[in-house]
Structures are given as structure tokens and as C-alpha cells.
Design a protein around this motif. Structure first.
Motif, PDB file in Angstrom:
ATOM      1  N   MET A   1       0.852  -1.202   0.000  1.00  0.00           N
ATOM      2  CA  MET A   1       0.000   0.000   0.000  1.00  0.00           C
ATOM      3  C   MET A   1       0.881   1.244   0.000  1.00  0.00           C
ATOM      4  N   GLU A   2       0.531   2.199  -0.909  1.00  0.00           N
ATOM      5  CA  GLU A   2       1.253   3.476  -0.939  1.00  0.00           C
ATOM      6  C   GLU A   2       0.777   4.351   0.226  1.00  0.00           C
ATOM      7  N   GLN A   3       1.644   5.286   0.628  1.00  0.00           N
ATOM      8  CA  GLN A   3       1.219   6.290   1.613  1.00  0.00           C
ATOM      9  C   GLN A   3       0.469   7.428   0.914  1.00  0.00           C
ATOM     10  N   VAL A   4       1.057   7.887  -0.206  1.00  0.00           N
ATOM     11  CA  VAL A   4       0.489   9.033  -0.929  1.00  0.00           C
ATOM     12  C   VAL A   4       0.576   8.772  -2.429  1.00  0.00           C
ATOM     13  N   VAL A   5      -0.541   8.864  -3.108  1.00  0.00           N
ATOM     14  CA  VAL A   5      -0.508   8.884  -4.576  1.00  0.00           C
ATOM     15  C   VAL A   5      -0.956  10.277  -5.014  1.00  0.00           C
ATOM     16  N   ILE A   6      -0.181  10.858  -5.932  1.00  0.00           N
ATOM     17  CA  ILE A   6      -0.488  12.197  -6.445  1.00  0.00           C
ATOM     18  C   ILE A   6      -0.885  12.033  -7.916  1.00  0.00           C
ATOM     19  N   ILE A   7      -2.056  12.497  -8.275  1.00  0.00           N
ATOM     20  CA  ILE A   7      -2.472  12.414  -9.689  1.00  0.00           C
ATOM     21  C   ILE A   7      -2.248  13.786 -10.308  1.00  0.00           C
ATOM     22  N   GLY A   8      -1.294  13.864 -11.247  1.00  0.00           N
ATOM     23  CA  GLY A   8      -1.021  15.127 -11.939  1.00  0.00           C
ATOM     24  C   GLY A   8       0.417  15.563 -11.746  1.00  0.00           C
ATOM     25  N   ALA A   9       1.003  16.072 -12.829  1.00  0.00           N
ATOM     26  CA  ALA A   9       2.421  16.453 -12.802  1.00  0.00           C
ATOM     27  C   ALA A   9       2.614  17.861 -13.354  1.00  0.00           C
ATOM     28  N   GLY A  10       1.817  18.791 -12.827  1.00  0.00           N
ATOM     29  CA  GLY A  10       2.034  20.213 -13.074  1.00  0.00           C
ATOM     30  C   GLY A  10       2.652  20.811 -11.813  1.00  0.00           C
ATOM     31  N   PRO A  11       2.614  22.138 -11.652  1.00  0.00           N
ATOM     32  CA  PRO A  11       3.193  22.754 -10.452  1.00  0.00           C
ATOM     33  C   PRO A  11       2.566  22.269  -9.147  1.00  0.00           C
ATOM     34  N   ALA A  12       1.256  21.998  -9.145  1.00  0.00           N
ATOM     35  CA  ALA A  12       0.625  21.512  -7.907  1.00  0.00           C
ATOM     36  C   ALA A  12       1.136  20.116  -7.578  1.00  0.00           C
ATOM     37  N   GLY A  13       1.136  19.224  -8.582  1.00  0.00           N
ATOM     38  CA  GLY A  13       1.549  17.836  -8.348  1.00  0.00           C
ATOM     39  C   GLY A  13       3.005  17.739  -7.927  1.00  0.00           C
ATOM     40  N   TYR A  14       3.894  18.452  -8.616  1.00  0.00           N
ATOM     41  CA  TYR A  14       5.318  18.346  -8.263  1.00  0.00           C
ATOM     42  C   TYR A  14       5.622  19.004  -6.917  1.00  0.00           C
ATOM     43  N   THR A  15       4.881  20.060  -6.561  1.00  0.00           N
ATOM     44  CA  THR A  15       5.121  20.655  -5.241  1.00  0.00           C
ATOM     45  C   THR A  15       4.615  19.708  -4.159  1.00  0.00           C
ATOM     46  N   ALA A  16       3.465  19.097  -4.396  1.00  0.00           N
ATOM     47  CA  ALA A  16       2.961  18.094  -3.439  1.00  0.00           C
ATOM     48  C   ALA A  16       3.984  16.961  -3.315  1.00  0.00           C
ATOM     49  N   ALA A  17       4.564  16.542  -4.452  1.00  0.00           N
ATOM     50  CA  ALA A  17       5.549  15.446  -4.430  1.00  0.00           C
ATOM     51  C   ALA A  17       6.786  15.849  -3.625  1.00  0.00           C
ATOM     52  N   GLN A 263      -7.285  22.252   2.014  1.00  0.00           N
ATOM     53  CA  GLN A 263      -7.207  21.413   0.811  1.00  0.00           C
ATOM     54  C   GLN A 263      -7.841  20.038   0.974  1.00  0.00           C
ATOM     55  N   HIS A 264      -8.661  19.862   2.031  1.00  0.00           N
ATOM     56  CA  HIS A 264      -9.394  18.595   2.179  1.00  0.00           C
ATOM     57  C   HIS A 264     -10.565  18.607   1.209  1.00  0.00           C
ATOM     58  N   THR A 265     -10.811  17.482   0.559  1.00  0.00           N
ATOM     59  CA  THR A 265     -12.028  17.351  -0.252  1.00  0.00           C
ATOM     60  C   THR A 265     -13.137  16.821   0.655  1.00  0.00           C
ATOM     61  N   SER A 266     -14.264  16.471   0.059  1.00  0.00           N
ATOM     62  CA  SER A 266     -15.373  15.943   0.871  1.00  0.00           C
ATOM     63  C   SER A 266     -15.115  14.503   1.325  1.00  0.00           C
ATOM     64  N   VAL A 267     -14.029  13.857   0.809  1.00  0.00           N
ATOM     65  CA  VAL A 267     -13.736  12.466   1.183  1.00  0.00           C
ATOM     66  C   VAL A 267     -12.508  12.443   2.100  1.00  0.00           C
ATOM     67  N   PRO A 268     -12.619  11.837   3.277  1.00  0.00           N
ATOM     68  CA  PRO A 268     -11.453  11.788   4.176  1.00  0.00           C
ATOM     69  C   PRO A 268     -10.250  11.124   3.489  1.00  0.00           C
ATOM     70  N   GLY A 269      -9.080  11.718   3.679  1.00  0.00           N
ATOM     71  CA  GLY A 269      -7.854  11.148   3.100  1.00  0.00           C
ATOM     72  C   GLY A 269      -7.634  11.546   1.643  1.00  0.00           C
ATOM     73  N   VAL A 270      -8.552  12.296   1.073  1.00  0.00           N
ATOM     74  CA  VAL A 270      -8.384  12.745  -0.326  1.00  0.00           C
ATOM     75  C   VAL A 270      -8.285  14.268  -0.327  1.00  0.00           C
ATOM     76  N   ARG A 304      -1.591  10.854  12.065  1.00  0.00           N
ATOM     77  CA  ARG A 304      -2.657  10.642  13.062  1.00  0.00           C
ATOM     78  C   ARG A 304      -3.272   9.249  12.928  1.00  0.00           C
ATOM     79  N   GLY A 305      -2.850   8.532  11.872  1.00  0.00           N
ATOM     80  CA  GLY A 305      -3.376   7.186  11.661  1.00  0.00           C
ATOM     81  C   GLY A 305      -4.812   7.174  11.183  1.00  0.00           C
TER      82      GLY A 305
END
Ligand code: FAD
Length: 306
Positions: A1-17, A263-270, A304-305
Motif C-alpha cells: 500500500m502506498e502512503q500518498v498517490v499524487i495524480i497530476g504532474a504540473g506545479p501543484a503535483g510536483y510541489t505536493a511530491a 485542501q481537504h475534499t469531501s472524502v477523508p484522506g483525499v 494521526r493514523g
């Protein structure tokens, strides 16, 4: 299982990475169809802090990629074709893999609506633009065309009069969709001329001088003419890249992902960052900023688990 998957490789995605990798979370970045995102489509960036001389859009986003890669994220040239959010583990499906992950950061950006006329692609980022804030300053004492009839077209047109000495707003109808106040401001502006009932047929220019004008057609008379201009701004709207997420998390009426101030969406963890959740600023620096915030919140969520 991954900890973090980032979808997108523009400035937002690479900064998140960058932030997730420096937090030791070994993020996985899915690049999709446009490596580097929208910046890869433009030639000169003069408003990203830290680069006083300006630099090319592709160079800027390449630098972001190189900086993130120093800390070891895994970058995969795959496109997410489906997502499945669940309280236990989120799933991201591509053509070749199924990834499960504790957290997900959505940075899929947006695309601007295009005219689909001859010459548009050839001069895109070299005289044809979709962003007056980004490119207006290149047109000091020049002539520009703005295409559109809504609030954003008039806003872009009025903004461009700070630089250009003549702004033609070309609109396919003889009535504007824009609010009354914007119409009043634009019509009062001596640098703005409206060209009614008219569509762009072709963007004209050559490789040496860039854009020189547009061949246009009056829809009432059928007459074709050429309007001279040094730049052409398309202001007919943006489409957020959220097709994958429809019905899976909250989107606003224009289809952008709804996020809270962290930056939380309506789904926890997303989480989401960049233009996919921002129809107001749409800048590289704001995309990078919200990408950073999304990664920091993902890191807290994991710590926080949750
Ligand atoms: C012509 C032009 C000029 C501009 N000039 C400037 C400027 O001078 N200054 C400035 O600050 N901003 C400028 N901008 C705006 C800036 O480029 C954007 O605000 C910024 O790129 C948004 O970043 P983002 O990371 O949110 O999304 P984007 O840059 O749109 O990147 C989205 C990423 O998501 C990926 N993606 C989408 N769907 C999927 C999927 N299903 N699976 C995997 N990956 C996916 C894409 O492949 C892409 O890598 C300009 C934009 C344009 C079009």
C-alpha cells in the motif's frame, strides 16, 4: 500500500511530491497525458518568484520535477482511468496497474476551452494565450484581440488595456453574457472596441513575428475580413479535469473540486491542489501553494493514523 498517490504532474503535483517526499512518504506521482501540465504549453514565465530574469514554462516545471526527484518520489508515466474511494484504502486504476493508497492528492488541473481554428495551436503560447494575468505584460503598446462575451472576457479585456493601446473584443453574438457592471466598464473604456456577431476563422502570423492578426467572419453578413493584432486571448472558459471524480466527491456547479481551506475534499484522506479546485487565481504559484498545503495535510492525516 502506498502512503500518498499524487495524480497530476504540473506545479501543484510536483510541489505536493516535493513536500511528501521530504516528509519521507515516498509518494507516487502519476503524470498523465500532459507531462509538466499547462506550463509546458507556454514560452515565458515572468511572475514565478525566485526567477527574476523569467524562464520558459517547460524549464520551470522541469526544475520542479528535478527538485522533487532529489527526495525520491516515484514518477510514473501513467494516466489514472478510475478511482475508488473507501474508508480502508483508496484505489487508483491505470491502464497497467491498480494502486492502493492511504491518501490521495488530486492535482489534475484544468484545460481552457479552445476555438479549434487554424493557426490556434501553431501560435499557442507564442501570441495566442488563455491568460491575460500571465501574458498581458508582453503586449505593452500593442494591439490585441480578446475572444468571448462573458464576464471573464470583459475582465481580461479591461485588464489588457493597462498594456495594449487597442483591445478588440470579438463576440459571436450582439449581446453580451457578462454582468451589467462589467459591460458598462468595458463600453466606457476608450481603448476597447467591440466586434459583434463575429467569429475567428484563422489566427494569422508567421514564425518570425508571431501573431499578426486574425481572419474573422461576420455571422450576419457572411463577410470575411482581417483584424490586425499582435496577440489573441481566448476567454471562453475553462474545463476542470474532474471527469474521473464525478459522483465520488463534491464538485461545485462548474465542476471544480470543492476543498476547504486546508485542501481537504469531501472524502477523508483525499486532498486536492492547483487549478482543479481553483477557478479564481489559476496561477503556477497558487497551484504550487495549494499542492504544498495538500501534501502537508496528507502527512498529518497519515501521522494521526486516520
Ligand atoms: C498558455 C498559458 C500560459 C500561462 N502562463 C502562466 C504564467 O505566466 N504564470 C503563471 O503563474 N501561470 C501561468 N499559466 C497558468 C498555469 O500554467 C496553471 O495555473 C498551472 O499550470 C496549474 O497547475 P496544476 O498543477 O494545477 O495543473 P496543470 O498544470 O493543468 O497540470 C495538470 C496535470 O494533471 C495531469 N492529469 C490530468 N488528468 C490526469 C489523469 N487522469 N491521470 C494522471 N494525470 C492526469 C496532467 O497530465 C498534468 O500533468 C499559464 C497557463 C497557460 C495555458
Amino acid at each position: 500500500m502506498e502512503q500518498v498517490v499524487i495524480i497530476g504532474a504540473g506545479p501543484a503535483g510536483y510541489t505536493a511530491a516535493l513536500y511528501a517526499a521530504r516528509a519521507n512518504l515516498s509518494p507516487l506521482v502519476l503524470v498523465g497525458r500532459v507531462p509538466g501540465g499547462q506550463l509546458s504549453l507556454t514560452s515565458d514565465i515572468e511572475n514565478f518568484p525566485g526567477f527574476p530574469e523569467g524562464l520558459g514554462g517547460m524549464e520551470l516545471v522541469d526544475r520542479m520535477k528535478v527538485q522533487a526527484e532529489r527526495f525520491g518520489p516515484v514518477v510514473r508515466y501513467e494516466e489514472a482511468t478510475a478511482v475508488d474511494f473507501s474508508p480502508v484504502a483508496h484505489r487508483v486504476i491505470t491502464d497497467t496497474e491498480v494502486y492502493t493508497t492511504r491518501t490521495l492528492i488530486l492535482c489534475t488541473g484544468s484545460t481552457s476551452r479552445r476555438l479549434n481554428v487554424a493557426g490556434e495551436d501553431r501560435f499557442f503560447g507564442h501570441g495566442v494565450s488563455t491568460c491575460a494575468t500571465c501574458d498581458g505584460a508582453f503586449y505593452r503598446d500593442r494591439r490585441v484581440i480578446v475572444v468571448g462575451g462573458g464576464d471573464s472576457a470583459l475582465e481580461e479585456g479591461i485588464f489588457l488595456t493597462r498594456f495594449a493601446h487597442h483591445v478588440r473584443i470579438v463576440h459571436r453574438r450582439d449581446v453580451l453574457r457578462a454582468s451589467r457592471i462589467m459591460q458598462h466598464r468595458a463600453m466606457e473604456n476608450p481603448r476597447i472596441e467591440f466586434v459583434w456577431n463575429t467569429v475567428i476563422e484563422e489566427v494569422l502570423g508567421d514564425e518570425r513575428t508571431g501573431v499578426t492578426g486574425a481572419r474573422v467572419k461576420n455571422l450576419v453578413t457572411g463577410t470575411e475580413t482581417v483584424l490586425d493584432a499582435d496577440g489573441l486571448f481566448i476567454a471562453i472558459g475553462h474545463i476542470p479535469s474532474t471527469e474521473l471524480f464525478k459522483g465520488k466527491l463534491a464538485l461545485d456547479e462548474q465542476g471544480y473540486i470543492v476543498t476547504d481551506r486546508r485542501q481537504h475534499t469531501s472524502v477523508p484522506g483525499v486532498f486536492a491542489g492547483g487549478d482543479v479546485q481553483d477557478h479564481v487565481f489559476r496561477q503556477a504559484i497558487t497551484a504550487a501553494g495549494t499542492g504544498c498545503a495538500a501534501a502537508m495535510e496528507a502527512e498529518k492525516c497519515i501521522a494521526r493514523g486516520e
